[in-house]
Motif scaffolding. Structure first.
Motif: not given
Length: 628
Positions: A305, A388, A391
């Motif tokens: 990322e 992830r 999020r």
């Protein structure tokens, strides 16, 4: 006069501004006044090796799942004769552990079950380990399929025609529940083989101590070193990319890797750039599912990322190659040293003893790599996908007006998040014009919790609590965390006002002198310069790309089988672990003599120090991410 005990939990002053901190965590994670007499009788040590910074409420999930699942394999799966699991509490934001012994009168009854269970694993090691990888990858793949889309303004017409008779909100809640369960699932898998790796090594370790009473711990560790580990594969991929960049003459493209997009565009435009980019793409799956942290915190940044992280490591490898340095691990030398030591000790044994010695060594060598390899699959890959998805959920909740910013979710525990989701789907489902109750209820609570977490970060944790036992015998506590009778006593006797040296675990042999670089967390590792001595509360396995630059490593916590010790031995780097307080005693710029053979660290220039000192709370600096 030395202390005979560490402070009791209730004796420690609460950092200013953190009053009422207990209420931000689930009740079962904090010490209880009603159980004070029982809990004060137990010895607790701080696991800053895995959890070096204060938990936000949602982040306790990693500690809870990890320690619970470690314990179940001792106490319920493998029936280890002398070791149950580890009790755990959060105190002032940090995780404390207390090993649970097996009563003497129960040990003998567990032995046949233990032997049968570990026998099954060791007799079928390769096939069961292949099965383990399939299970873990299946969990990760399913986790990737989960989505947290915004709820629609109305149910699609197709759902009317199909008779689905649901509004889609069930998927939001089901996917959240499934995300938590999948994380829990892979943490159960995590420990299926880990304890076996320790058992095999400890069996070999204890046999060596029996037949060679004076053998150093390091000599035993050396007999299983020089193995190829999957945990090193991400770093090895970067080294290969650096070598290819030098071969293709692409060095100039790596001048500013902080701008990852511009760096990759420059490479693409250069002769041979397409070849380099093809290898770059190939390396990412799965090896860029890697974090500079340890995977336990939402603020950990992942290579996949943030390409500037691996590109920065590659740039440093390119520099070292251009300077004529060798960047590969000295595997051949490690294997040669292993073979030499094995042969020397083997010659001291008769045929029967030699056969037992070699069988136990081979078993330890077979199981030993898993002790590190599991980190890639669980802490890095699984938890990378998990955070992830968290999020993504947080972004959807912000989009629906539930939270002001994505990071607010982290100040709720996982059960409170479940309540918030039902609050959202209820208000959405009934078309309530004011929307969910959450925006009216949670902001002052979240703000208070943010202040409490910030206040807790201003104080370093005590290394231990209450009175230590006369002897610490639990094997995992000794080997992984370095919590030995001798080490605990040295912590109690430490004179923090007059420190000229520190004693810890002799984790990786060698003696060097050099300049200290104190690193309190992963965000600072880019500050490390060539040939410095790393001093840290703990190192993460993912710090591999910087080990080749170091002269030695010193940590506050960790035993012979800690990540720092294993990685340092594989890099032939002197290491002293388990010093207790090196990171807050030593200052960046001080000259040190590190003796990884004896387990000592000497501060050579106490008067001539750099004024820039890591103050209270410095260890808690975090990168800003979507959820931080």
């Amino acid at each position: 006069m030395s202390m005979k005990s560490f402070p009791r939990p209730s004796d420690l002053p609460v950092p200013a501004g953190a009053e009422g901190w207990e209420k931000i965590y689930p009740y079962y994670l904090v010490f209880q006044d009603s159980l004070k007499e029982i809990e004060d009788e137990k010895f607790w040590f701080c696991d800053s090796q895995h959890w070096p910074t204060v938990f936000k409420p949602f982040e306790t999930i990693g500690g809870e799942f990890a320690v619970k699942c470690l314990g179940q394999y001792n106490a319920r799966h493998l029936m280890i004769p002398n070791a149950n699991g580890i009790d755990f509490r959060i105190h002032h934001g940090y995780l404390y552990m207390s090993p649970i012994p097996v009563p003497e009168d129960q040990i003998a009854a567990r032995l046949p079950e233990f032997q049968a269970r570990i026998g099954h694993y060791f007799e079928n090691w390769d096939s069961l380990l292949d099965q383990w990888r399939t299970k873990v990858r299946g969990t990760i793949d399913e986790m990737e399929t989960l989505n947290f889309d915004r709820l629609p303004d109305m149910v699609p017409m197709d759902d009317i025609f199909s008779g689905k008779a649901m509004d889609g909100s069930e998927r939001l809640m089901e996917n959240y529940d499934r995300l938590i369960q999948l994380a829990y699932q892979n943490w159960q898998y995590h420990f299926e083989f880990l304890n076996l790796g320790y058992i095999a090594y400890l069996d070999f370790f204890n046999y060596c101590k029996e037949i060679f009473p004076d053998i150093p711990d390091q000599s035993i560790a050396t007999m299983v070193q020089g193995v190829d580990m999957e945990l090193f594969r991400p770093d090895d991929e970067l080294k290969q990319l650096a070598a290819l960049a030098v071969e293709l003459g692409l060095q100039s493209a790596f001048a500013n890797t902080d701008d990852a997009e511009a760096t990759l565009e420059q490479i693409a435009a250069a002769p041979g750039g397409d070849r380099w980019l093809a290898q770059w793409e190939k390396a990412q799956d799965p090896w860029f599912n890697f974090t500079t942290g340890n995977g336990f915190y939402a603020h950990d940044e992942y290579w996949k990322e943030n390409f500037s992280i691996p590109l920065g490591f590659i740039a440093d490898y390119i520099r070292r190659l251009d300077e004529g340095q060798t960047i590969t691990r000295p595997t051949e030398e490690l294997i040669a040293e292993k073979d030499r030591i094995v042969a020397e000790y083997r010659e001291l044994l008769d045929e029967e003893q030699g056969a037992i010695f070699e069988a136990k060594r081979q078993l330890a060598a077979t199981a030993y790599p898993y002790v590190e390899n599991h980190n890639f699959y669980i802490e890095h890959w699984t938890m990378g996908v998990f955070w992830r998805k968290v999020r993504e959920l947080a972004a959807t909740l912000v989009d629906h007006g539930v939270f002001a910013e994505a990071g607010d979710l982290l100040y709720l525990n996982r059960n409170e998040v479940r309540d918030v989701l039902f609050d959202l789907v209820t208000s959405w489902g009934v078309g309530a014009p004011q929307g969910p109750i959450a925006p009216a209820y949670w902001p002052p609570i979240i703000e208070e919790r943010k202040q409490i977490v910030a206040a807790l970060k201003t104080a370093r944790p005590q290394p231990a609590l209450n009175t230590p036992p006369e002897a610490i015998t639990e094997p995992f506590t000794r080997m992984l965390w370095g919590i030995t009778t001798e080490q605990v006593q040295s912590w109690l006797e430490a004179d923090t006002d007059n420190v000229t040296g520190l004693r810890g675990m002799a984790a990786s042999p060698g003696v060097v002198e050099g300049v200290a670089r104190v690193v309190m967390d992963a965000s600072q590792i880019h500050e490390i310069e060539q040939d410095e001595i790393l001093v840290a509360p703990v190192t993460a396995p993912s710090w591999g790309p910087i080990f080749g630059k170091l002269k030695a490593t010193v940590t506050d916590i960790g035993g012979m089988m800690s990540h720092a010790a294993i990685v340092c031995r594989e890099y032939a780097l002197p290491a002293v672990t388990g010093t207790g307080n090196a990171s807050t005693t030593i200052q960046t710029g001080q000259r040190l003599r590190v003796d990884g053979t004896r387990g000592t660290v000497e501060i050579l220039d106490l008067e001539d120090t750099v004024p820039e000192v890591a103050g209270p709370g410095a260890h808690s600096h975090e990168h800003a991410t979507a959820v931080s």
